[in-house]
Design an enzyme around this catalytic site. Structure first.
Site, PDB file in Angstrom:
ATOM      1  N   CYS A 119     149.560 -30.221  41.411  1.00  0.00           N
ATOM      2  CA  CYS A 119     148.608 -31.252  40.998  1.00  0.00           C
ATOM      3  C   CYS A 119     147.924 -30.916  39.678  1.00  0.00           C
ATOM      4  O   CYS A 119     147.320 -31.792  39.057  1.00  0.00           O
ATOM      5  CB  CYS A 119     147.579 -31.487  42.100  1.00  0.00           C
ATOM      6  SG  CYS A 119     148.349 -32.175  43.566  1.00  0.00           S
ATOM      7  N   HIS A 259     141.876 -35.514  38.943  1.00  0.00           N
ATOM      8  CA  HIS A 259     143.072 -35.624  39.775  1.00  0.00           C
ATOM      9  C   HIS A 259     142.696 -36.432  41.015  1.00  0.00           C
ATOM     10  O   HIS A 259     141.625 -36.250  41.587  1.00  0.00           O
ATOM     11  CB  HIS A 259     143.570 -34.235  40.158  1.00  0.00           C
ATOM     12  CG  HIS A 259     144.646 -34.268  41.193  1.00  0.00           C
ATOM     13  ND1 HIS A 259     145.790 -35.021  41.040  1.00  0.00           N
ATOM     14  CD2 HIS A 259     144.745 -33.665  42.404  1.00  0.00           C
ATOM     15  CE1 HIS A 259     146.549 -34.863  42.109  1.00  0.00           C
ATOM     16  NE2 HIS A 259     145.940 -34.057  42.957  1.00  0.00           N
ATOM     17  N   ASN A 289     147.873 -40.050  46.024  1.00  0.00           N
ATOM     18  CA  ASN A 289     148.036 -38.832  45.228  1.00  0.00           C
ATOM     19  C   ASN A 289     149.460 -38.780  44.669  1.00  0.00           C
ATOM     20  O   ASN A 289     150.415 -38.576  45.413  1.00  0.00           O
ATOM     21  CB  ASN A 289     147.748 -37.617  46.117  1.00  0.00           C
ATOM     22  CG  ASN A 289     147.816 -36.300  45.361  1.00  0.00           C
ATOM     23  OD1 ASN A 289     148.267 -36.247  44.225  1.00  0.00           O
ATOM     24  ND2 ASN A 289     147.368 -35.239  46.010  1.00  0.00           N
TER      25      ASN A 289
HETATM   26  O1  UT7 Z   1     146.302 -32.697  45.550  1.00  0.00           O
HETATM   27  C1  UT7 Z   1     146.446 -31.379  45.942  1.00  0.00           C
HETATM   28  C2  UT7 Z   1     145.246 -30.852  46.619  1.00  0.00           C
HETATM   29  N1  UT7 Z   1     145.077 -31.497  47.896  1.00  0.00           N
HETATM   30  C3  UT7 Z   1     143.864 -31.899  48.243  1.00  0.00           C
HETATM   31  O2  UT7 Z   1     142.934 -31.776  47.483  1.00  0.00           O
HETATM   32  C4  UT7 Z   1     143.700 -32.445  49.644  1.00  0.00           C
HETATM   33  C5  UT7 Z   1     142.537 -31.793  50.328  1.00  0.00           C
HETATM   34  N2  UT7 Z   1     142.336 -32.217  51.692  1.00  0.00           N
HETATM   35  C6  UT7 Z   1     141.953 -33.468  52.054  1.00  0.00           C
HETATM   36  O3  UT7 Z   1     141.852 -34.337  51.215  1.00  0.00           O
HETATM   37  C7  UT7 Z   1     141.564 -33.718  53.485  1.00  0.00           C
HETATM   38  O4  UT7 Z   1     141.487 -32.497  54.174  1.00  0.00           O
HETATM   39  C8  UT7 Z   1     142.531 -34.666  54.272  1.00  0.00           C
HETATM   40  C9  UT7 Z   1     142.376 -36.080  53.749  1.00  0.00           C
HETATM   41  C10 UT7 Z   1     143.960 -34.199  54.086  1.00  0.00           C
HETATM   42  C11 UT7 Z   1     142.167 -34.671  55.764  1.00  0.00           C
HETATM   43  O5  UT7 Z   1     140.817 -35.051  55.920  1.00  0.00           O
HETATM   44  P1  UT7 Z   1     139.827 -34.200  56.847  1.00  0.00           P
HETATM   45  O6  UT7 Z   1     138.548 -34.920  56.852  1.00  0.00           O
HETATM   46  O7  UT7 Z   1     139.853 -32.795  56.326  1.00  0.00           O
HETATM   47  O8  UT7 Z   1     140.496 -34.329  58.254  1.00  0.00           O
HETATM   48  P2  UT7 Z   1     141.052 -33.180  59.200  1.00  0.00           P
HETATM   49  O9  UT7 Z   1     142.359 -32.683  58.692  1.00  0.00           O
HETATM   50  O10 UT7 Z   1     139.977 -32.197  59.477  1.00  0.00           O
HETATM   51  O11 UT7 Z   1     141.286 -34.017  60.515  1.00  0.00           O
HETATM   52  C12 UT7 Z   1     140.207 -34.591  61.261  1.00  0.00           C
HETATM   53  C13 UT7 Z   1     140.770 -35.313  62.452  1.00  0.00           C
HETATM   54  C14 UT7 Z   1     141.729 -34.469  63.269  1.00  0.00           C
HETATM   55  O12 UT7 Z   1     141.558 -34.788  64.617  1.00  0.00           O
HETATM   56  P3  UT7 Z   1     140.715 -33.835  65.598  1.00  0.00           P
HETATM   57  O13 UT7 Z   1     141.399 -32.513  65.530  1.00  0.00           O
HETATM   58  O14 UT7 Z   1     139.347 -33.820  65.013  1.00  0.00           O
HETATM   59  O15 UT7 Z   1     140.835 -34.538  66.907  1.00  0.00           O
HETATM   60  C15 UT7 Z   1     143.084 -34.909  62.801  1.00  0.00           C
HETATM   61  O16 UT7 Z   1     144.078 -34.713  63.753  1.00  0.00           O
HETATM   62  O17 UT7 Z   1     141.536 -36.443  62.026  1.00  0.00           O
HETATM   63  C16 UT7 Z   1     142.842 -36.370  62.546  1.00  0.00           C
HETATM   64  N3  UT7 Z   1     143.781 -36.935  61.583  1.00  0.00           N
HETATM   65  C17 UT7 Z   1     144.053 -38.240  61.519  1.00  0.00           C
HETATM   66  N4  UT7 Z   1     143.616 -39.302  62.217  1.00  0.00           N
HETATM   67  C18 UT7 Z   1     144.091 -40.510  61.874  1.00  0.00           C
HETATM   68  C19 UT7 Z   1     144.492 -36.298  60.629  1.00  0.00           C
HETATM   69  N5  UT7 Z   1     145.239 -37.172  59.932  1.00  0.00           N
HETATM   70  C20 UT7 Z   1     144.976 -38.379  60.470  1.00  0.00           C
HETATM   71  C21 UT7 Z   1     145.445 -39.675  60.171  1.00  0.00           C
HETATM   72  N6  UT7 Z   1     144.956 -40.715  60.898  1.00  0.00           N
HETATM   73  N7  UT7 Z   1     146.320 -39.916  59.169  1.00  0.00           N
END
Ligand code: UT7
Length: 339
Positions: A119, A259, A289
């Site tokens: 990225c 980004h 992204n």
């Molecule tokens: O570009 C390169 C660099 N990359 C980045 O900068 C990305 C950085 N990370 C992020 O942007 C975020 O971490 C994400 C958008 C990828 C995820 O968001 P989050 O708020 O960190 O969610 P999480 O991974 O902690 O997941 C929270 C909950 C989980 O459920 P439980 O364990 O709390 O029951 C996940 O299983 O949301 C669930 N979850 C989803 N639910 C519905 C994960 N993906 C999804 C989904 N739809 N697509």
């Protein structure tokens, strides 16, 4: 007798162009593919839809962007000296996607290479290209950010498939005629971040086998939470750092060009810099992204819309796999497009 002081030549962005595939993949479409919902995707990431290249490769995205750039600049492809392509989804391991694009646009006098920094690839490539212009080694350097992320995305993994899209965008670097151009950069990497965002299959470590395919090692893996924590700090810190180093404040900045990985990361960066929301380029809602393409895609769209003025101070900022991150301070050189 001492030699006369030589003014440092700056590299300026003198043209932009972008290419977006037509197919739109909406959050509603993804609801039918994995256990997710529009509300979760919008509130956690800011994404509403993304573009998917159904036929073709990264070179088609890059070549499309470069052709648009050449039209905008009003020059022929044979005038290019170099083509640097930032990508993590090259058409093939070799030849480089730069060579493929050179052939597709007919840039017969250009040499070039691919550069891999995920990225942050566009920022790394922009700094690299600028050095050739600053040294006088090249007069016209095309810097392309292009990624067909759909080629390495697992559309059964809801953690990642909602995030990425396909796009290509490019800028042209030429010697700045006046007090504009690339002023400063801060680039970093920290290889200890490797285990949190990667694609492990297909390279020399894990050459393709039936097993690597079965284990889904040819699509990307991300520990989103871990990356989020460092990205939110890393991007905000480096953006503040480049301002301080140049004795500037948020008040001097016309736009933050971040980004586009997550709207919450962008917001944290903006707040740290003390910027009004109107001073941030955001198009993650439309494209998700697109890895190396996000930043030049913003520049191209904002220029095309007549929202960039010559002399505008910009901070380009990114964080990505590696980890790699950085910021570039840039004084915009182009007039708004003729209407
Ligand atoms: O570009 C390169 C660099 N990359 C980045 O900068 C990305 C950085 N990370 C992020 O942007 C975020 O971490 C994400 C958008 C990828 C995820 O968001 P989050 O708020 O960190 O969610 P999480 O991974 O902690 O997941 C929270 C909950 C989980 O459920 P439980 O364990 O709390 O029951 C996940 O299983 O949301 C669930 N979850 C989803 N639910 C519905 C994960 N993906 C999804 C989904 N739809 N697509």
């Amino acid at each position: 007798m001492s030699a006369p002081a030589v003014e440092k030549v700056r590299a300026a962005v003198t043209a932009v162009g972008h290419y977006l595939p037509e197919k739109v993949l909406t959050n509603a479409d993804l609801e039918k593919m994995v256990d997710t919902n529009d509300e979760w995707i919008r509130t956690r990431t800011g994404i509403r839809e993304r573009r998917i290249l159904e036929k073709g490769a990264t070179s088609d995205l890059g070549a499309g962007a470069l052709k648009a750039l050449l039209t905008n600049r009003g020059i022929g492809a044979d005038e290019l000296d170099m083509i640097i392509v930032a990508t993590v989804t090259p058409d093939m391991f070799f030849p480089s996607t730069s060579c493929v694009i050179q052939e597709k646009v007919g840039a017969k006098n250009a040499w070039g290479f691919d550069l891999s920094a995920a990225c942050s690839g566009f920022l790394y490539a922009l700094v690299t290209g600028a050095k050739f212009v600053e040294s006088g080694a090249a007069k016209k350097v095309a810097v392309v950010g292009a990624d067909k992320m759909s080629a390495i995305t697992d559309y059964t993994d809801r953690n990642t498939c909602i995030l990425f899209g396909d796009a290509g965008a490019a800028v042209l670097l030429e010697p700045a005629g006046e007090d504009t151009g690339i002023i400063d950069h801060r680039l970093y990497c920290d290889g200890s971040g490797g285990p949190y965002l990667y694609m492990s299959g297909g390279g020399s470590l894990n050459p393709p086998t039936h097993e690597t395919v079965d284990k889904k090692m040819h699509t990307l893996y991300q520990d989103g939470k871990a990356v989020f924590k460092v990205a939110v700090i890393g991007m905000a810190d480096v953006s503040a750092e480049i301002l301080e180093k140049n004795n500037l404040t948020g008040a001097d900045v016309a736009y933050l060009v971040p980004h586009q990985a997550n709207l919450r990361i962008i917001d944290a960066c903006r707040e740290r810099m003390g910027l009004d929301p109107s001073k941030v380029m955001i198009n993650i809602d439309k494209y998700g992204n697109t890895t190396a393409a996000t930043i030049p895609l913003c520049l191209s769209e904002w220029w095309e819309a007549g929202k960039l003025r010559k002399g505008d101070m910009l901070v380009l900022s990114s964080f990505g796999a590696g980890y790699t991150w950085g910021a570039i301070l840039l004084k915009w050189s182009m007039e708004a497009p003729a209407r």
